[in-house]
Design a protein around this motif. Structure first.
Motif: not given
Lengths: 493, 166
Positions: A99-106, A118-121, A130-137
């Motif tokens: 339901a919630v998708r957040e894309l950030t670029q520090p 960050d993905l939230h179902v 909650s799913f967090t993938l830190s460092g995808l292309n």
């Protein structure tokens, strides 16, 4: 299912990016460590060095361990993430539930062309969702967001989200179904108790303001005598409350255009809500004893509003029974008219009065019985009487609630000091739990459904047939919901 | 038991694997050992010296009684009285003896399915399955890793397309 070998690690440069991102914190810790090694006598002495060493160790090891232990798999259908050293956790979610998708670029990740996602179902607060993938292309992350967007809230979804308020508030948004007059709103507000709540708050605010500017002295008003002072306060509360209700719900009206309904009200803060009939999960119809006397009911429209959007379910003011019946039939043609809308309020008032008298008698019995015991503090009988009354009221919610199935809806009806009828469409029901103790035939039902947030119906039931019908209906609607969730996204290969 | 009682408390098609009992035994022994150690520490630190021997003996005896109840009775009851199935787009789980809990989850409404295996579970090739829904649900298991993955695949992987075809 794909084997573990199909799972991928995050790019190796995400470790470097993480170290770079953490660099200011690491530098700070090193500086603190250097300070304490030069001035070991400063409080807390050697403990500070130990703590700094521990934190530095975590900062240095964590990114590497995370990279080594985390693996993920992205398919057009689902996301699978595995992580953990000691206890390994493999979590999977199908895209239509995200339901919630957040894309950030520090800044540190941007240098390496990486993103955090960050993905939230099921909304933001679902446990384990909650799913967090830190460092995808960057490209993968962007595709991943697109897949999620394509998979959820498709046009074929039967329960559509509520629309945002329309900008044009002045034009009539369809055929007028109902418009409340000022008198109807005032009577409704009085019956609902809003007048007293709003009035008390208004009077309190007024007194506070007068006291601040030195125009209010309580002692001066005491000279009027307590009864007169109470009467003036009550009258002022009613007047202020009526004004507040009128301002809040002024011009309350409902329009219909196709399968959309528009509800508009308010003077200072004008509100308009557009609801598609498919977005309705159900209704909560309620009346207290005053409303029974005036033959009015109030309705809460249970909708699929996202809590993340900060919107709540729509509460209509207390309205005449016939009007509510007409509105319900217009909004949901399949809904059978519940008993609460068929019977006059005065016909059911007797039962509510009996329950009130029973609770009062029970509380008084407890108070009198305790009052005869000399050894206990004098305040205890009163406290226990209030607690008994509260417990009895709380118990009423379960003891007097009955659930039933009618068509593709679950009905929960309760009648004690108030009467309430909940109607929920089956596609909104997510799970049902039944608890039985020993050989008892009574079962405690918990029916969890989604209406902006997870909500629960709780009721006792003795009929096994209800359980069977509920289970069969749930299986039938599960297929329907699944059919509506065929993914449309292009996928990520 | 009457027919209606059977309907009220059904046993579902799949039971927990027999090896799950061994896992529960090991977990019980570890938990009891931790409790005994903690209680012994309290006894040795807080009781007067004259009472320590008696206190330690009482703690050990309680631990042994606990193990004798937990291992041959409670764990077997847990295993025998937990069953589940995934049919008709529903996940159904039944647990308990004195307090029966029957859970029916609409499979399409399950948000995520997580498989969790700690070191003891891994030792026996087992895992627990967590269903993330809008309400809290207790994890299912322990089941074999293959069964856990089959459950996840059935609920998340193929569910939509299968349902869409029917």
């Amino acid at each position: 299912m794909r084997g573990r070998t199909a799972l991928k690690r995050l790019p190796g440069r995400s470790v470097v990016a993480s170290y770079l991102h953490n660099f200011p914190a690491v530098a700070g810790l090193v500086a603190v460590g250097a300070f304490y090694s030069v001035r070991p006598e400063t409080w807390p002495g050697p403990w500070a060095l130990m703590l700094v060493g521990l934190l530095l160790g975590i900062r240095l090891i964590h990114p590497l361990v995370m990279w080594m232990t985390m693996r993920y798999l992205i398919t057009p259908d689902l996301l699978l993430v595995e992580h953990g050293v000691w206890v390994r956790r493999r979590a999977a979610a199908s895209w239509d539930t995200v339901a919630v998708r957040e894309l950030t670029q520090p800044w540190a990740y941007r240098i390496f062309g990486l993103s955090l996602i960050d993905l939230h179902v099921g909304g933001e607060s679902t446990e384990g969702g909650s799913f967090t993938l830190s460092g995808l292309n960057d490209a993968t992350a962007a595709s991943l967001v697109q897949i999620g967007a394509a998979a959820i809230r498709s046009e074929s979804e039967p329960i559509a989200p509520v629309h945002d308020p329309a900008p044009a508030l002045e034009r009539a948004p369809g055929d007028l179904l109902y418009r409340a007059t000022a008198r109807q709103l005032l009577v409704g507000g009085l019956a609902q108790g809003q007048v007293l709540v709003a009035g008390a708050a208004g009077i309190y605010g007024l007194v506070e303001a007068l006291e601040t500017v030195g125009l209010w002295e309580f002692e001066a008003y005491l000279a009027l005598g307590i009864p007169l002072l109470l009467a003036i306060t009550l009258l002022a509360t009613l007047i202020v409350g009526m004004l507040a209700t009128l301002i809040r719900f002024h011009g309350f009206a409902v329009w219909r255009r196709g399968d959309e309904f528009t509800i508009r009200y308010g003077v200072l803060d004008r509100r308009e809500r557009v609801i598609r009939s498919g977005a309705l999960v159900g209704f909560r119809i309620h009346r207290n004893m005053i409303e029974m006397l005036l033959d009015r009911v109030r309705v809460l429209l249970l909708t699929q509003d996202a809590t993340a959007g900060g919107r709540t379910n729509v509460a209509l003011p207390s309205l005449p029974r016939g009007v509510v019946s007409m509105l319900l039939t217009s909004m949901d043609e399949g809904v059978p008219s519940p008993a609460i809308l068929k019977r006059r309020g005065t016909r059911v008032l007797g039962k509510s009065l009996i329950v009130v008298v029973a609770i009062v008698l029970l509380s008084m019995t407890v108070a009198v019985a305790l009052d005869t015991v000399a050894a206990i503090p004098r305040i205890l009988p009163l406290v226990m009487a209030v607690l008994t009354g509260g417990l009895a009221l709380w118990s009423c919610r379960f003891v007097f609630t009955r659930i039933a199935m009618a068509g593709m809806r679950v009905h929960a009806r309760q009648h004690h000091i108030y009467e309430r009828h909940d109607i929920v469409r089956l596609p909104a029901v997510h799970l049902v739990s039944r608890t039985t103790v020993g050989a008892s035939r009574s079962q405690l039902y918990r029916i969890h459904y989604f209406a902006g947030a997870g909500r629960t119906m709780i009721a006792f039931c003795r009929s096994p047939e209800t359980s069977n019908r509920l289970t069969r209906a749930l299986a039938m609607t599960a297929g329907e919901v699944a059919n509506a969730r065929i993914r449309k996204g292009p996928g990520l290969r | 038991m009457t027919k209606s009682r059977e309907q009220m408390r059904p046993q579902y098609a799949t039971a927990l694997p027999p090896i799950a009992l061994r896992y529960l035994h090991v977990r019980s022994l570890i938990e009891i050992s931790f409790v005994i150690l903690a209680a012994l520490a309290v006894v040795l630190l807080l009781l007067p010296e004259a009472w320590r021997g008696l206190g330690a003996a009482a703690v050990l005896l309680s631990g042994i009684v606990g193990a004798l109840v937990d291992l041959p009775i409670v764990n077997r009851i847990i295993i025998r009285n937990t069953s589940y199935e995934v049919v008709d787009d529903l996940v159904r789980i039944r647990r308990g003896v004195l307090v029966h809990r029957d859970l029916t989850i609409s499979a399409v409404q399950i948000l995520t399915v997580s498989i969790v295996d700690g070191p003891i579970l891994r030792r026996y090739g087992l895992a627990k399955v967590h269903f993330t829904t809008i309400a809290h649900t207790d994890p299912l298991g322990p089941v074999t890793v293959a069964e856990a993955e089959a459950l996840r695949r059935r609920i998340l992987g193929d569910f939509d397309t299968e349902s869409a075809r029917t």
